[in-house]
Design a protein around this motif. Structure first.
Motif, mmCIF file in Angstrom:
data_model
loop_
_atom_site.group_PDB
_atom_site.id
_atom_site.type_symbol
_atom_site.label_atom_id
_atom_site.label_comp_id
_atom_site.label_asym_id
_atom_site.label_seq_id
_atom_site.Cartn_x
_atom_site.Cartn_y
_atom_site.Cartn_z
ATOM 1 N N ALA A 1 0.818 -1.213 0.000
ATOM 2 C CA ALA A 1 0.000 0.000 0.000
ATOM 3 C C ALA A 1 0.853 1.264 0.000
ATOM 4 O O ALA A 1 0.368 2.343 -0.329
ATOM 5 N N ILE A 2 2.138 1.126 0.331
ATOM 6 C CA ILE A 2 3.021 2.293 0.319
ATOM 7 C C ILE A 2 3.170 2.852 -1.094
ATOM 8 O O ILE A 2 3.392 4.049 -1.279
ATOM 9 N N VAL A 3 3.027 1.998 -2.108
ATOM 10 C CA VAL A 3 3.179 2.453 -3.492
ATOM 11 C C VAL A 3 2.073 3.443 -3.868
ATOM 12 O O VAL A 3 2.371 4.577 -4.264
ATOM 13 N N PRO A 4 0.793 3.095 -3.748
ATOM 14 C CA PRO A 4 -0.219 4.090 -4.084
ATOM 15 C C PRO A 4 -0.211 5.283 -3.128
ATOM 16 O O PRO A 4 -0.500 6.409 -3.538
ATOM 17 N N ALA A 5 0.153 5.050 -1.873
ATOM 18 C CA ALA A 5 0.233 6.180 -0.939
ATOM 19 C C ALA A 5 1.306 7.162 -1.387
ATOM 20 O O ALA A 5 1.117 8.380 -1.343
ATOM 21 N N GLY A 6 2.441 6.622 -1.856
ATOM 22 C CA GLY A 6 3.535 7.474 -2.327
ATOM 23 C C GLY A 6 3.191 8.252 -3.577
ATOM 24 O O GLY A 6 3.802 9.290 -3.860
ATOM 25 N N LEU A 7 2.237 7.777 -4.340
ATOM 26 C CA LEU A 7 1.761 8.512 -5.515
ATOM 27 C C LEU A 7 0.656 9.501 -5.138
ATOM 28 O O LEU A 7 0.646 10.649 -5.588
ATOM 29 N N ALA A 8 -0.269 9.055 -4.318
ATOM 30 C CA ALA A 8 -1.439 9.873 -3.998
ATOM 31 C C ALA A 8 -1.109 11.097 -3.147
ATOM 32 O O ALA A 8 -1.641 12.179 -3.390
ATOM 33 N N VAL A 9 -0.238 10.940 -2.168
ATOM 34 C CA VAL A 9 0.029 12.046 -1.241
ATOM 35 C C VAL A 9 0.570 13.290 -1.955
ATOM 36 O O VAL A 9 0.016 14.381 -1.800
ATOM 37 N N PRO A 10 1.631 13.174 -2.772
ATOM 38 C CA PRO A 10 2.111 14.404 -3.427
ATOM 39 C C PRO A 10 1.130 14.959 -4.453
ATOM 40 O O PRO A 10 1.017 16.183 -4.606
ATOM 41 N N TRP A 11 0.405 14.095 -5.162
ATOM 42 C CA TRP A 11 -0.556 14.600 -6.148
ATOM 43 C C TRP A 11 -1.741 15.269 -5.460
ATOM 44 O O TRP A 11 -2.246 16.280 -5.936
ATOM 45 N N LEU A 12 -2.158 14.724 -4.341
ATOM 46 C CA LEU A 12 -3.241 15.363 -3.586
ATOM 47 C C LEU A 12 -2.769 16.692 -3.009
ATOM 48 O O LEU A 12 -3.496 17.693 -3.062
ATOM 49 N N ALA A 13 -1.554 16.723 -2.499
ATOM 50 C CA ALA A 13 -0.991 17.978 -1.981
ATOM 51 C C ALA A 13 -0.886 19.012 -3.101
ATOM 52 O O ALA A 13 -1.208 20.189 -2.901
ATOM 53 N N ALA A 14 -0.458 18.585 -4.291
ATOM 54 C CA ALA A 14 -0.350 19.501 -5.424
ATOM 55 C C ALA A 14 -1.722 20.049 -5.811
ATOM 56 O O ALA A 14 -1.862 21.246 -6.087
ATOM 57 N N ALA A 15 -2.723 19.189 -5.823
ATOM 58 C CA ALA A 15 -4.075 19.636 -6.175
ATOM 59 C C ALA A 15 -4.596 20.650 -5.157
ATOM 60 O O ALA A 15 -5.201 21.658 -5.531
ATOM 61 N N ILE A 16 -4.348 20.390 -3.877
ATOM 62 C CA ILE A 16 -4.781 21.332 -2.829
ATOM 63 C C ILE A 16 -4.058 22.663 -2.984
ATOM 64 O O ILE A 16 -4.672 23.730 -2.899
ATOM 65 N N LEU A 17 -2.760 22.615 -3.230
ATOM 66 C CA LEU A 17 -1.996 23.840 -3.451
ATOM 67 C C LEU A 17 -2.489 24.568 -4.697
ATOM 68 O O LEU A 17 -2.599 25.801 -4.704
ATOM 69 N N ASN A 18 -2.807 23.823 -5.742
ATOM 70 C CA ASN A 18 -3.352 24.440 -6.956
ATOM 71 C C ASN A 18 -4.668 25.151 -6.682
ATOM 72 O O ASN A 18 -4.880 26.276 -7.149
ATOM 73 N N VAL A 19 -5.551 24.492 -5.941
ATOM 74 C CA VAL A 19 -6.843 25.111 -5.608
ATOM 75 C C VAL A 19 -6.615 26.395 -4.816
ATOM 76 O O VAL A 19 -7.242 27.425 -5.085
ATOM 77 N N TYR A 20 -5.717 26.339 -3.849
ATOM 78 C CA TYR A 20 -5.416 27.542 -3.067
ATOM 79 C C TYR A 20 -4.879 28.654 -3.965
ATOM 80 O O TYR A 20 -5.330 29.797 -3.887
ATOM 81 N N THR A 21 -3.926 28.330 -4.838
ATOM 82 C CA THR A 21 -3.323 29.332 -5.711
ATOM 83 C C THR A 21 -4.366 29.899 -6.674
ATOM 84 O O THR A 21 -4.402 31.114 -6.907
ATOM 85 N N ILE A 22 -5.203 29.041 -7.224
ATOM 86 C CA ILE A 22 -6.269 29.506 -8.111
ATOM 87 C C ILE A 22 -7.210 30.443 -7.371
ATOM 88 O O ILE A 22 -7.632 31.471 -7.904
ATOM 89 N N SER A 23 -7.506 30.128 -6.115
ATOM 90 C CA SER A 23 -8.429 30.975 -5.346
ATOM 91 C C SER A 23 -7.864 32.374 -5.090
ATOM 92 O O SER A 23 -8.616 33.315 -4.857
ATOM 93 N N THR A 24 -6.556 32.517 -5.164
ATOM 94 C CA THR A 24 -5.969 33.836 -4.934
ATOM 95 C C THR A 24 -6.020 34.739 -6.164
ATOM 96 O O THR A 24 -5.829 35.941 -6.042
ATOM 97 N N VAL A 25 -6.289 34.150 -7.347
ATOM 98 C CA VAL A 25 -6.352 34.966 -8.562
ATOM 99 C C VAL A 25 -7.753 35.066 -9.142
ATOM 100 O O VAL A 25 -7.962 35.797 -10.111
ATOM 101 N N VAL A 26 -8.695 34.335 -8.602
ATOM 102 C CA VAL A 26 -10.069 34.378 -9.128
ATOM 103 C C VAL A 26 -10.868 35.438 -8.423
ATOM 104 O O VAL A 26 -10.748 35.758 -7.331
#
Length: 116
Positions: free
Chosen positions: A91-116
């Motif tokens: 399970a460490i394999v999908p966790a190692g993929l999901a965690v950074p991509w989920l963090a990136a998506a959250i950061l993207n949403v935050y960054t998008i919210s600052t320009v909208v």
């Protein structure tokens, strides 16, 4: 005292087996992958820039296909390495993929919210 023939079995809380956990995490990989790609392209459409140099190069050269190929490559590496782990730890394999991509998506949403 001898440990000959002894095996260590890991149990997760409740009735969750390592296989169930891994299945759940692969689902989260899919969701986080889609969320990262969608939020990245929304941000780019709004004039933001990609901060990951590898992703930026893939997007500049091949667009959405480049981004999907980059993500598919990461999943491929994970799938190739997965059998090298004991079942309890796969399970460490999908966790190692999901965690950074989920963090990136959250950061993207935050960054998008600052320009909208």
């Amino acid at each position: 005292m001898s440990s000959e023939g002894a095996t260590l079995h890991h149990r997760l809380p409740g009735d969750v087996t390592p296989v169930d956990l891994e299945r759940l995490l692969w689902g989260i990989v899919l969701l986080s992958l889609v969320a990262d790609i969608v939020t990245t392209f929304v941000g780019l459409h709004l004039g933001l820039s990609e901060s990951n140099p590898a992703a930026r190069g893939a997007i500049e050269s091949y667009g959405l296909g480049g981004m999907v190929a980059l993500k598919a490559g990461a999943i491929g590496v994970g799938l190739v390495c997965r059998p090298l782990l004991e079942r309890e730890y796969r399970a460490i394999v999908p966790a190692g993929l999901a965690v950074p991509w989920l963090a990136a998506a959250i950061l993207n949403v935050y960054t998008i919210s600052t320009v909208v």
